[in-house]
Design an enzyme around this catalytic site. Structure first.
Site, PDB file in Angstrom:
ATOM      1  N   ASN A 288       0.865  -1.185   0.000  1.00 28.20           N
ATOM      2  CA  ASN A 288       0.000   0.000   0.000  1.00 28.20           C
ATOM      3  C   ASN A 288       0.902   1.234   0.000  1.00 28.20           C
ATOM      4  O   ASN A 288       1.527   1.555   0.996  1.00 28.20           O
ATOM      5  CB  ASN A 288      -0.885  -0.030   1.254  1.00 28.20           C
ATOM      6  CG  ASN A 288      -1.695   1.253   1.431  1.00 28.20           C
ATOM      7  OD1 ASN A 288      -1.768   2.080   0.523  1.00 28.20           O
ATOM      8  ND2 ASN A 288      -2.297   1.417   2.598  1.00 28.20           N
TER       9      ASN A 288
ATOM     10  N   LYS B  23       0.086   4.269  -0.180  1.00 30.52           N
ATOM     11  CA  LYS B  23      -0.541   5.449   0.442  1.00 30.52           C
ATOM     12  C   LYS B  23      -0.355   6.672  -0.455  1.00 30.52           C
ATOM     13  O   LYS B  23      -0.363   6.530  -1.673  1.00 30.52           O
ATOM     14  CB  LYS B  23       0.025   5.641   1.853  1.00 30.52           C
ATOM     15  CG  LYS B  23      -0.100   4.361   2.693  1.00 30.52           C
ATOM     16  CD  LYS B  23       0.175   4.551   4.152  1.00 30.52           C
ATOM     17  CE  LYS B  23      -0.006   3.206   4.863  1.00 30.52           C
ATOM     18  NZ  LYS B  23       0.152   3.287   6.302  1.00 30.52           N
TER      19      LYS B  23
ATOM     20  N   HIS C 262      -9.320   1.127   5.157  1.00 34.37           N
ATOM     21  CA  HIS C 262      -8.017   1.294   5.816  1.00 34.37           C
ATOM     22  C   HIS C 262      -8.196   2.217   7.025  1.00 34.37           C
ATOM     23  O   HIS C 262      -8.996   3.158   6.971  1.00 34.37           O
ATOM     24  CB  HIS C 262      -7.001   1.888   4.834  1.00 34.37           C
ATOM     25  CG  HIS C 262      -5.605   1.841   5.375  1.00 34.37           C
ATOM     26  ND1 HIS C 262      -5.142   2.776   6.273  1.00 34.37           N
ATOM     27  CD2 HIS C 262      -4.597   0.954   5.186  1.00 34.37           C
ATOM     28  CE1 HIS C 262      -3.894   2.461   6.603  1.00 34.37           C
ATOM     29  NE2 HIS C 262      -3.536   1.374   5.963  1.00 34.37           N
TER      30      HIS C 262
ATOM     31  N   GLU D 139      -6.603   4.614   8.080  1.00 29.30           N
ATOM     32  CA  GLU D 139      -6.421   6.047   7.787  1.00 29.30           C
ATOM     33  C   GLU D 139      -7.675   6.634   7.151  1.00 29.30           C
ATOM     34  O   GLU D 139      -7.985   7.816   7.334  1.00 29.30           O
ATOM     35  CB  GLU D 139      -5.175   6.229   6.894  1.00 29.30           C
ATOM     36  CG  GLU D 139      -3.895   5.977   7.692  1.00 29.30           C
ATOM     37  CD  GLU D 139      -2.734   5.427   6.895  1.00 29.30           C
ATOM     38  OE1 GLU D 139      -2.753   5.490   5.651  1.00 29.30           O
ATOM     39  OE2 GLU D 139      -1.783   4.913   7.532  1.00 29.30           O
TER      40      GLU D 139
ATOM     41  N   GLU E 250      -4.870  -4.890  10.676  1.00 29.78           N
ATOM     42  CA  GLU E 250      -3.833  -3.880  10.881  1.00 29.78           C
ATOM     43  C   GLU E 250      -4.100  -3.149  12.192  1.00 29.78           C
ATOM     44  O   GLU E 250      -4.910  -2.214  12.233  1.00 29.78           O
ATOM     45  CB  GLU E 250      -3.846  -2.858   9.747  1.00 29.78           C
ATOM     46  CG  GLU E 250      -3.573  -3.435   8.382  1.00 29.78           C
ATOM     47  CD  GLU E 250      -3.044  -2.383   7.405  1.00 29.78           C
ATOM     48  OE1 GLU E 250      -1.978  -2.612   6.832  1.00 29.78           O
ATOM     49  OE2 GLU E 250      -3.675  -1.327   7.262  1.00 29.78           O
TER      50      GLU E 250
ATOM     51  N   GLY F  68       3.020   2.339  10.833  1.00 32.90           N
ATOM     52  CA  GLY F  68       3.986   3.426  10.665  1.00 32.90           C
ATOM     53  C   GLY F  68       4.711   3.805  11.944  1.00 32.90           C
ATOM     54  O   GLY F  68       5.379   4.832  12.001  1.00 32.90           O
TER      55      GLY F  68
ATOM     56  N   SER G 175       3.946  -2.130  10.302  1.00 29.99           N
ATOM     57  CA  SER G 175       5.404  -2.190  10.474  1.00 29.99           C
ATOM     58  C   SER G 175       6.014  -3.542  10.107  1.00 29.99           C
ATOM     59  O   SER G 175       6.933  -4.013  10.772  1.00 29.99           O
ATOM     60  CB  SER G 175       5.787  -1.792  11.906  1.00 29.99           C
ATOM     61  OG  SER G 175       5.378  -0.458  12.172  1.00 29.99           O
TER      62      SER G 175
HETATM   63  P1  13P Z   1       3.400   0.428   7.700  1.00 32.19           P
HETATM   64  O1  13P Z   1       3.893  -0.868   7.072  1.00 32.19           O
HETATM   65  O2  13P Z   1       4.114   1.630   7.191  1.00 32.19           O
HETATM   66  O3  13P Z   1       3.330   0.332   9.178  1.00 32.19           O
HETATM   67  O4  13P Z   1       1.884   0.599   7.192  1.00 32.19           O
HETATM   68  C1  13P Z   1       0.997  -0.449   7.290  1.00 32.19           C
HETATM   69  C2  13P Z   1      -0.222  -0.110   6.520  1.00 32.19           C
HETATM   70  O5  13P Z   1      -0.989   0.748   6.919  1.00 32.19           O
HETATM   71  C3  13P Z   1      -0.470  -0.812   5.255  1.00 32.19           C
HETATM   72  O6  13P Z   1      -1.754  -0.586   4.789  1.00 32.19           O
END
Ligand code: 13P
Length: 254
Positions: free
Chosen positions: A10, A12, A98, A100, A170, A176, A216
């Site tokens: 992803n 983003k 997601h 976010e 997740e 992150g 992560s």
């Molecule tokens: P990270 O791997 O940067 O922690 O992000 C995970 C994520 O949100 C994938 O959709």
């Protein structure tokens, strides 16, 4: 077990069109030269890169997906993208819900349920994201939170529709942050998700469901996570922006 191993990147809100094409070219070469086995690799860039990447990936086993989609087929929804538009680019997957999107754009389980239905109606496969916050983990309400997300977001689907769903767990506190759920903690949730699906649909459908872990994931921790019985691959954020890291994670999913 016949279910698919999947590693999805992803991206983003990263990468211009030009940068997306360069990263795709790099990953395509590494997948061709280094990846053995039948892990499904999926790249999930910003919308503007989907069509170009689909052309670049013709003849490759790598699939592409979108990061979001509207629940209506068309209409006066400025700034939104429909499932039909996504399909027309050559994408085959769509991320739904997601954290976010839930957190910064207020997406609700009800909206996500509608999006999931629309995506499936267009022949696309939803990657439906669930996960608890730090507070919910500390309060030990995370089972309930995830159960609600899954029940309200997915259980309106009939068996046939549900068979195209991928779920990604997740934990919000692991995204992150560099903090990863331990393989055992992640396994506990993945097992719970599979049990919920088995209870609502049946064992066969639950057994065929790919459940990805995200938060992560790095080359250093991927193999341990992917070795757990109910973890069928990963949804990768930061590490998917570097071709070398991403391919090493893909290799760990065998
Ligand atoms: P990270 O791997 O940067 O922690 O992000 C995970 C994520 O949100 C994938 O959709």
């Amino acid at each position: 077990m016949s279910r698919k191993k999947i590693v999805a990147g992803n991206w983003k809100m990263h990468k211009t069109l030009e940068e997306s094409m360069a990263l795709t070219t790099e990953i395509r070469g590494m997948v061709r030269d280094e990846l053995r086995g039948d892990t499904q690799v999926i790249l999930i860039p910003p919308f503007i890169s989907l069509a170009g990447m689909a052309r670049l990936l013709e003849g490759s086993a790598i699939a592409i997906g979108a990061q979001n989609c509207h629940w209506e087929d068309q209409g006066a929804y400025t700034g939104e993208i429909s499932a039909g538009m996504i399909k027309s680019t050559g994408a085959t997957y769509v991320l739904i819900g997601h954290s976010e999107r839930r957190m910064y754009f207020g997406e609700t389980n009800e909206q996500l349920a509608a999006k999931t239905k629309t995506v499936i109606r267009h022949g696309l496969k939803p990657i439906f994201c669930v996960g608890e916050s730090q507070q919910e983990r500390e309060d030990k309400t995370y089972f309930k939170v995830i159960e609600k997300q899954i029940t309200e977001g997915l259980f309106h689907l009939d068996r046939k529709e549900f068979s195209s769903v991928v779920i990604a767990y997740e934990p919000v506190w692991a995204i992150g942050t560099g903090l990863t759920a331990s393989p055992e903690d992640a396994q506990e949730i993945h097992h719970l998700i599979r049990k919920l699906v088995a209870n609502y649909y049946n064992e066969e459908i639950a057994d065929a469901l790919s459940i990805l872990y995200g938060g992560s994931v790095k080359p250093e921790n991927a193999a341990q996570l992917f070795a757990m019985a109910d973890i069928d691959g990963g949804l990768i954020g930061g590490a998917s922006l570097k071709a070398r890291d991403f391919i090493e994670i893909c290799k760990a999913a065998r």
